[in-house]
Design a protein around this motif. Structure first.
Motif, PDB file in Angstrom:
ATOM      1  N   ALA A 167       0.917  -1.259   0.153  1.00 28.86           N
ATOM      2  CA  ALA A 167       0.050   0.061   0.023  1.00 28.86           C
ATOM      3  C   ALA A 167       0.753   1.316  -0.081  1.00 28.86           C
ATOM      4  O   ALA A 167       0.621   2.123  -0.751  1.00 28.86           O
ATOM      5  CB  ALA A 167      -0.804  -0.051   1.154  1.00 28.86           C
ATOM      6  N   ALA A 170       2.103   2.240  -3.264  1.00 26.82           N
ATOM      7  CA  ALA A 170       1.016   2.549  -4.108  1.00 26.82           C
ATOM      8  C   ALA A 170       0.986   4.030  -3.697  1.00 26.82           C
ATOM      9  O   ALA A 170      -0.189   4.664  -4.273  1.00 26.82           O
ATOM     10  CB  ALA A 170      -0.003   1.894  -4.309  1.00 26.82           C
ATOM     11  N   LYS A 172      -0.567   4.854  -0.985  1.00 24.40           N
ATOM     12  CA  LYS A 172      -1.884   4.958  -0.008  1.00 24.40           C
ATOM     13  C   LYS A 172      -1.727   3.931   1.158  1.00 24.40           C
ATOM     14  O   LYS A 172      -0.712   3.643   1.667  1.00 24.40           O
ATOM     15  CB  LYS A 172      -3.033   3.956  -0.886  1.00 24.40           C
ATOM     16  N   MET A 177      -7.024  -0.020   0.818  1.00 26.34           N
ATOM     17  CA  MET A 177      -6.940  -0.977  -0.272  1.00 26.34           C
ATOM     18  C   MET A 177      -7.254  -2.263   0.167  1.00 26.34           C
ATOM     19  O   MET A 177      -7.562  -2.600   1.471  1.00 26.34           O
ATOM     20  CB  MET A 177      -5.365  -1.041  -0.613  1.00 26.34           C
ATOM     21  N   ASN A 178      -7.560  -3.321  -1.008  1.00 27.71           N
ATOM     22  CA  ASN A 178      -7.993  -4.617  -0.782  1.00 27.71           C
ATOM     23  C   ASN A 178      -6.816  -5.576  -1.286  1.00 27.71           C
ATOM     24  O   ASN A 178      -6.427  -5.483  -2.443  1.00 27.71           O
ATOM     25  CB  ASN A 178      -9.326  -4.649  -1.482  1.00 27.71           C
ATOM     26  N   ARG A 195      -9.766  -3.288   3.144  1.00 26.05           N
ATOM     27  CA  ARG A 195      -9.746  -2.130   3.766  1.00 26.05           C
ATOM     28  C   ARG A 195      -9.026  -1.883   5.372  1.00 26.05           C
ATOM     29  O   ARG A 195      -9.418  -1.299   6.336  1.00 26.05           O
ATOM     30  CB  ARG A 195     -10.922  -1.096   3.818  1.00 26.05           C
ATOM     31  N   LYS A 294     -12.923  -6.804  -6.185  1.00 23.59           N
ATOM     32  CA  LYS A 294     -12.141  -5.575  -5.837  1.00 23.59           C
ATOM     33  C   LYS A 294     -10.834  -5.880  -5.373  1.00 23.59           C
ATOM     34  O   LYS A 294     -10.741  -5.532  -3.946  1.00 23.59           O
ATOM     35  CB  LYS A 294     -13.326  -4.491  -5.245  1.00 23.59           C
ATOM     36  N   ASP A 296      -6.730  -5.064  -5.265  1.00 29.39           N
ATOM     37  CA  ASP A 296      -5.795  -4.243  -5.757  1.00 29.39           C
ATOM     38  C   ASP A 296      -4.439  -4.973  -6.131  1.00 29.39           C
ATOM     39  O   ASP A 296      -3.633  -4.748  -6.924  1.00 29.39           O
ATOM     40  CB  ASP A 296      -5.214  -3.118  -4.559  1.00 29.39           C
ATOM     41  N   ALA A 297      -4.227  -5.782  -5.254  1.00 32.42           N
ATOM     42  CA  ALA A 297      -2.980  -7.040  -5.724  1.00 32.42           C
ATOM     43  C   ALA A 297      -3.253  -8.244  -4.845  1.00 32.42           C
ATOM     44  O   ALA A 297      -3.915  -8.322  -3.827  1.00 32.42           O
ATOM     45  CB  ALA A 297      -1.808  -5.943  -5.210  1.00 32.42           C
ATOM     46  N   ALA A 322      -5.831 -10.122 -10.515  1.00 37.01           N
ATOM     47  CA  ALA A 322      -5.434  -9.124  -9.757  1.00 37.01           C
ATOM     48  C   ALA A 322      -3.696  -9.030 -10.161  1.00 37.01           C
ATOM     49  O   ALA A 322      -3.186  -9.961 -10.259  1.00 37.01           O
ATOM     50  CB  ALA A 322      -5.413  -8.492  -8.500  1.00 37.01           C
TER      51      ALA A 322
END
Length: 355
Positions: A167, A170, A172, A177-178, A195, A294, A296-297, A322
């Motif tokens: 995260a 990135a 963030k 993030m997920n 999250r 959903k 992110d990685a 992902a």
């Protein structure tokens, strides 16, 4: 102001320690305990004095003085009904860790040793992201047997630490993030991070087989074996943990050795190793709907993630879900120290543990 933190991670045959000054590692050491040495003790808790002494000797050898420490953080042990993050070691926690109802494991010594070193110095002792930390959704705890409730057991410490790192790269926060994280070690667990919370997880006995664990087996086969008269409880337990997985097929739990077998043309070794990758990929796919796609990685971490052969196979199966990030290593000492540092800086709070 800087902080010096001693991190303690007791394992079944070793005690891993490190001292950090803020994020900088001053030293780390894995102190190996021989079978001969451990045979002297009937219970894990009987090893307390021996392990504490080896830690103090190691610090002295590396020129780190106890009085310079700001805090000590230990592996969380087999506590249940706790949240992720930090806890202050309390009398209640110490009593719970030595109680007969608590699963016996070397990691239980983490908090006990941390407190024993910290208390005389007047500094705090913590645990962080214990293996039994529970953030799972209620729906994820329901099984097909009312008598059994699924509990959250996975490699919480390293999985969350690696998710935080991805995260940060990135730009963030972990809470934005997920992720799906597969921790690949002697045991393998897969966890869904939504999250900042592990909302579901596949434990090391409920999913892919690993270098030394059988993973999930159809229950009817297990029932038949248990009542066949061929095996006692201890033998069945060893088949599941310790003598299962790759070791049961190939006689070794070393992935490096398995890769050498494959390079030498051993077709069975290739089949078994690829089957492990296949099952890990299935575990990742199983948790994908939990996050409704959903994601992110997908993060592959743990000691076995050093095997590019294995991670390449897994990536080939799951990269459509992902992006895949490979972060080899266990990173547990770094993760413990980083958690304690966030608490000392006031970025997080450590709750006092109560039974």
């Amino acid at each position: 102001m800087s902080y010096k933190i001693l991190a303690v991670n007791p394992g079944s045959t070793s005690t891993k320690i490190a001292v950090y000054e803020d994020e900088k590692e001053l030293f780390s050491e894995s102190i190996v305990h021989s079978d001969e040495e451990l045979k002297k003790y009937q219970k894990v808790t009987d090893e307390f004095d021996m392990r504490k002494e080896t830690i103090l000797n190691s610090m002295n050898k590396h020129g780190v003085k106890e009085k310079d420490l700001s805090a000590v953080v230990g592996r969380g042990g087999q506590l249940v009904n706790i949240h992720a993050g930090g806890y202050l070691v309390t009398q209640d926690m110490k009593e719970k860790l030595v109680d007969a109802s608590t699963i016996e494991h070397a990691s239980n010594l983490g908090a006990l040793i941390a407190d024993a070193i910290a208390a005389p110095l007047g500094i705090p002792s913590y645990i962080y992201d214990a293996v039994g930390s529970d953030e799972m959704k209620d729906i994820a705890k329901i099984t097909g047997m009312p008598e059994i409730v699924r509990e959250s057991f996975c490699h919480v410490l390293n999985s969350k630490a690696m998710a935080r790192k991805v995260a940060a790269k990135a730009g963030k926060s972990y809470q934005e993030m997920n992720f799906i994280v597969a921790h690949l070690g002697g045991g393998i667990s897969v966890s869904a991070h939504e999250r900042g919370r592990i909302v579901d997880a596949i434990p090391s006995d409920g999913g892919p087989f690993s270098p030394e664990r059988s993973g999930s087996i159809p229950l009817n086969y297990i029932v038949d074996m248990c009542y066949s008269g061929k095996y006692c409880k201890r033998e069945m337990t060893k088949k599941i943990t310790g003598m299962g997985g790759i070791k049961a097929y190939l006689g070794t739990s070393s992935c490096l050795e398995v890769e050498k077998m494959i390079e030498a043309g051993n077709t069975q070794a290739k089949e078994i190793f690829e089957a492990e990758a296949y099952q890990i990929a299935k575990g990742i796919g199983e948790l994908s709907p939990v996050l409704k796609g959903k994601i992110d990685a997908i993060i592959l971490t743990g000691g076995v993630a050093h095997s590019k052969m294995l991670t390449d196979w897994i990536t080939d199966y799951v990269s459509f879900i992902a992006p895949v990030v490979v972060m080899p290593g266990e990173n547990e000492l770094e993760s413990l120290a980083a958690g304690a540092l966030r608490i000392l800086k006031g970025e997080e709070q450590a709750d006092p543990y109560k039974k």
